[in-house]
Motif scaffolding. Structure first.
Motif, PDB file in Angstrom:
ATOM      1  N   THR A 202       0.824  -1.212   0.000  1.00 27.07           N
ATOM      2  CA  THR A 202       0.000   0.000   0.000  1.00 27.07           C
ATOM      3  C   THR A 202       0.854   1.256   0.000  1.00 27.07           C
ATOM      4  N   LEU A 203       1.945   1.238   0.745  1.00 25.33           N
ATOM      5  CA  LEU A 203       2.836   2.395   0.748  1.00 25.33           C
ATOM      6  C   LEU A 203       3.426   2.601  -0.648  1.00 25.33           C
ATOM      7  N   GLY A 204       3.724   1.504  -1.334  1.00 25.27           N
ATOM      8  CA  GLY A 204       4.209   1.607  -2.708  1.00 25.27           C
ATOM      9  C   GLY A 204       3.199   2.296  -3.611  1.00 25.27           C
ATOM     10  N   LEU A 205       1.910   1.950  -3.436  1.00 25.03           N
ATOM     11  CA  LEU A 205       0.855   2.619  -4.213  1.00 25.03           C
ATOM     12  C   LEU A 205       0.793   4.107  -3.891  1.00 25.03           C
ATOM     13  N   MET A 206       1.002   4.444  -2.629  1.00 27.05           N
ATOM     14  CA  MET A 206       0.982   5.864  -2.243  1.00 27.05           C
ATOM     15  C   MET A 206       2.086   6.628  -2.963  1.00 27.05           C
ATOM     16  N   TYR A 207       3.267   6.035  -3.043  1.00 24.94           N
ATOM     17  CA  TYR A 207       4.367   6.710  -3.752  1.00 24.94           C
ATOM     18  C   TYR A 207       4.127   6.727  -5.259  1.00 24.94           C
ATOM     19  N   PHE A 208       3.534   5.672  -5.794  1.00 21.70           N
ATOM     20  CA  PHE A 208       3.233   5.635  -7.225  1.00 21.70           C
ATOM     21  C   PHE A 208       2.221   6.710  -7.603  1.00 21.70           C
ATOM     22  N   ARG A 209       1.187   6.863  -6.786  1.00 21.17           N
ATOM     23  CA  ARG A 209       0.117   7.811  -7.095  1.00 21.17           C
ATOM     24  C   ARG A 209       0.378   9.219  -6.561  1.00 21.17           C
ATOM     25  N   ARG A 215       5.289  12.102  -5.458  1.00 20.75           N
ATOM     26  CA  ARG A 215       5.317  10.915  -6.314  1.00 20.75           C
ATOM     27  C   ARG A 215       6.759  10.473  -6.518  1.00 20.75           C
ATOM     28  N   ASP A 216       7.002   9.190  -6.317  1.00 23.65           N
ATOM     29  CA  ASP A 216       8.366   8.672  -6.413  1.00 23.65           C
ATOM     30  C   ASP A 216       8.297   7.220  -6.906  1.00 23.65           C
ATOM     31  N   TYR A 217       8.529   7.048  -8.205  1.00 21.22           N
ATOM     32  CA  TYR A 217       8.428   5.711  -8.792  1.00 21.22           C
ATOM     33  C   TYR A 217       9.523   4.783  -8.279  1.00 21.22           C
ATOM     34  N   VAL A 218      10.691   5.331  -8.002  1.00 22.97           N
ATOM     35  CA  VAL A 218      11.805   4.511  -7.519  1.00 22.97           C
ATOM     36  C   VAL A 218      11.460   3.916  -6.154  1.00 22.97           C
ATOM     37  N   GLY A 249      13.285   7.893 -13.218  1.00 23.69           N
ATOM     38  CA  GLY A 249      14.116   7.170 -12.263  1.00 23.69           C
ATOM     39  C   GLY A 249      14.191   5.677 -12.517  1.00 23.69           C
ATOM     40  N   ILE A 250      13.371   5.170 -13.449  1.00 23.70           N
ATOM     41  CA  ILE A 250      13.334   3.735 -13.739  1.00 23.70           C
ATOM     42  C   ILE A 250      13.940   3.487 -15.114  1.00 23.70           C
ATOM     43  N   LYS A 251      14.945   2.616 -15.172  1.00 23.32           N
ATOM     44  CA  LYS A 251      15.572   2.301 -16.451  1.00 23.32           C
ATOM     45  C   LYS A 251      14.636   1.426 -17.274  1.00 23.32           C
ATOM     46  N   GLN A 252      14.355   1.842 -18.507  1.00 26.35           N
ATOM     47  CA  GLN A 252      13.453   1.087 -19.363  1.00 26.35           C
ATOM     48  C   GLN A 252      13.976  -0.333 -19.564  1.00 26.35           C
ATOM     49  N   ASP A 253      13.067  -1.299 -19.391  1.00 20.67           N
ATOM     50  CA  ASP A 253      13.458  -2.698 -19.518  1.00 20.67           C
ATOM     51  C   ASP A 253      12.253  -3.452 -20.070  1.00 20.67           C
ATOM     52  N   TYR A 254      12.237  -3.657 -21.403  1.00 17.33           N
ATOM     53  CA  TYR A 254      11.081  -4.285 -22.037  1.00 17.33           C
ATOM     54  C   TYR A 254      10.896  -5.740 -21.598  1.00 17.33           C
ATOM     55  N   ASN A 255      11.994  -6.445 -21.361  1.00 17.83           N
ATOM     56  CA  ASN A 255      11.873  -7.842 -20.948  1.00 17.83           C
ATOM     57  C   ASN A 255      11.183  -7.958 -19.589  1.00 17.83           C
ATOM     58  N   LYS A 256      11.615  -7.115 -18.655  1.00 20.94           N
ATOM     59  CA  LYS A 256      10.987  -7.126 -17.334  1.00 20.94           C
ATOM     60  C   LYS A 256       9.547  -6.644 -17.441  1.00 20.94           C
ATOM     61  N   ALA A 257       9.327  -5.647 -18.288  1.00 20.56           N
ATOM     62  CA  ALA A 257       7.967  -5.124 -18.478  1.00 20.56           C
ATOM     63  C   ALA A 257       7.048  -6.202 -19.008  1.00 20.56           C
TER      64      ALA A 257
END
Length: 364
Positions: A202-209, A215-218, A249-257
């Motif tokens: 839930t805390l992760g969602l708070m930072y995402f939103r 807002r902090d995606y990392v 802040g997030i390195k694009q990674d299509y495989n992980k995506a």
């Protein structure tokens, strides 16, 4: 004693282990019974009976069965007398046993609530926590956020970290109260540092939103990544989407995506199939496959994800997987535009104007 984990069956194994590990349960029981005048033979017989219940429980657990809690008959034989005498732990044990067997007999739910209420009145933390969950989630009863909040608060004051986390969820969602992100943050942060799953998610969602925090995606990814396998499908999708887009802040990674968006699509999350279709269309993280892109987009649109219409519009416009059909492309772009997609609006305007222009030229 037995710990109630959200969404998991725990039963009365806590009681079993407390006895087996010598946590003083029998000691206190024996002391009370000696005072009551029971003979040594009667005490030995009772202990032997309870040990047989314990062995039953352990054998069921060892066999790998999910339902390793006691039968109602066993628990009543072991706990009813002491529960009636006011033992709050036994009241909880009876209550949780009735609760987990409620599908066997509808009357067990009322009995579960009765004994859990008794345990809660006596300050039993586990009773307070389970009652809070029952009223919070509306499990076979009318949801009652006021009661849930009261139970969670008392359990938290007695040291229950799970109750603290559940209370944080109520503040975050505004259940029975105004949303209070600051209070939710206050409750979640120390728990997340200790690695509590619900608090981390839930805390992760708070930072995402950006709910009550910058807002902090990392930080969001950092809170999720250790337990991402166990995360709910929404977080699987967001996690993958952050790597797909290469968010700040997030390195694009299509495989992980692809891995996590595909997982969310398999879990039938609305939105995931549409994004997965785009990945197949461009060959991001997966071999390019127009057919799979079309199938996924069609399924997504049929399930109500209107944004999937945009890629279908492209396929109709370019004659990929379909015969080229500008009218169908316009129809798809119009759906995307109505869903609020700017790119859908632009393509709709572009093709509509082109169609009008071509018609005028033909008339000349």
């Amino acid at each position: 004693m037995g710990v109630v984990m959200s969404g998991k069956r725990v039963g009365v194994l806590g009681l079993v282990l407390a006895v087996v590990l010598g946590c003083g349960v029998f000691g206190s029981v024996q002391a009370d019974e000696v005072k009551s005048g029971k003979s040594e033979a009667e005490l030995d017989a009772e202990i032997a009976q309870q040990m047989s219940f314990i062995e039953k429980g352990l054998k069921t657990l060892e066999s790998g069965g999910e339902h390793y809690y006691y039968t109602v008959a066993d628990m009543e034989a072991m706990s009813l007398e002491r529960a009636q005498a006011g033992d709050h732990v036994e009241q909880f044990n009876l209550g949780i046993c009735y609760y987990y067997h409620r599908e066997d007999n509808p009357e067990y739910l009322d009995k579960a609530l009765y004994w859990l209420e008794k345990g809660a009145e006596g300050g039993n933390t586990e009773s307070l926590l389970l009652l809070g969950q029952i009223y919070h989630e509306g499990i076979l009863v009318e949801a009652d956020y006021a009661k849930a909040r009261k139970c969670y608060t008392k359990a938290m004051e007695q040291g229950s970290k799970l109750a603290q986390s559940h209370l944080g969820v109520m503040y975050y969602n505004g259940q029975g109260m105004e949303k209070n992100y600051a209070k939710a943050l206050e409750l979640f942060e120390p728990l997340a540092k200790e690695g509590m799953y619900e608090a981390e998610m839930t805390l992760g969602l708070m930072y995402f939103r950006g709910d009550g925090v910058d807002r902090d995606y990392v930080k969001a990814v950092g809170l999720w990544q250790e337990k991402i396998d166990e995360a709910p499908m929404l977080i699987h999708y967001i996690y993958g989407a952050l790597y797909f887009s290469g968010a700040e802040g997030i390195k694009q990674d299509y495989n992980k995506a692809f891995k996590w968006i595909n997982r969310a699509a398999e879990e039938n999350l609305i939105g995931a199939k549409s994004t997965l279709g785009i990945m197949y269309f461009f060959g991001h993280g997966v071999k390019q496959d127009y057919h799979q892109a079309r199938i996924l987009s069609e399924k997504a649109l049929a399930e109500g994800n209107l944004s999937a219409s945009f890629l279908l519009g492209v396929l109709y416009e370019e004659g990929i997987e379909y015969e080229k059909n500008i009218s169908k492309a316009i129809e798809m772009y119009r759906i995307a535009a109505d869903a609020g997609m700017d790119i859908g609006m632009r393509k709709l305007k572009e093709l509509t104007e082109k169609q009008v222009k071509d018609k005028n030229l033909n008339n000349e």
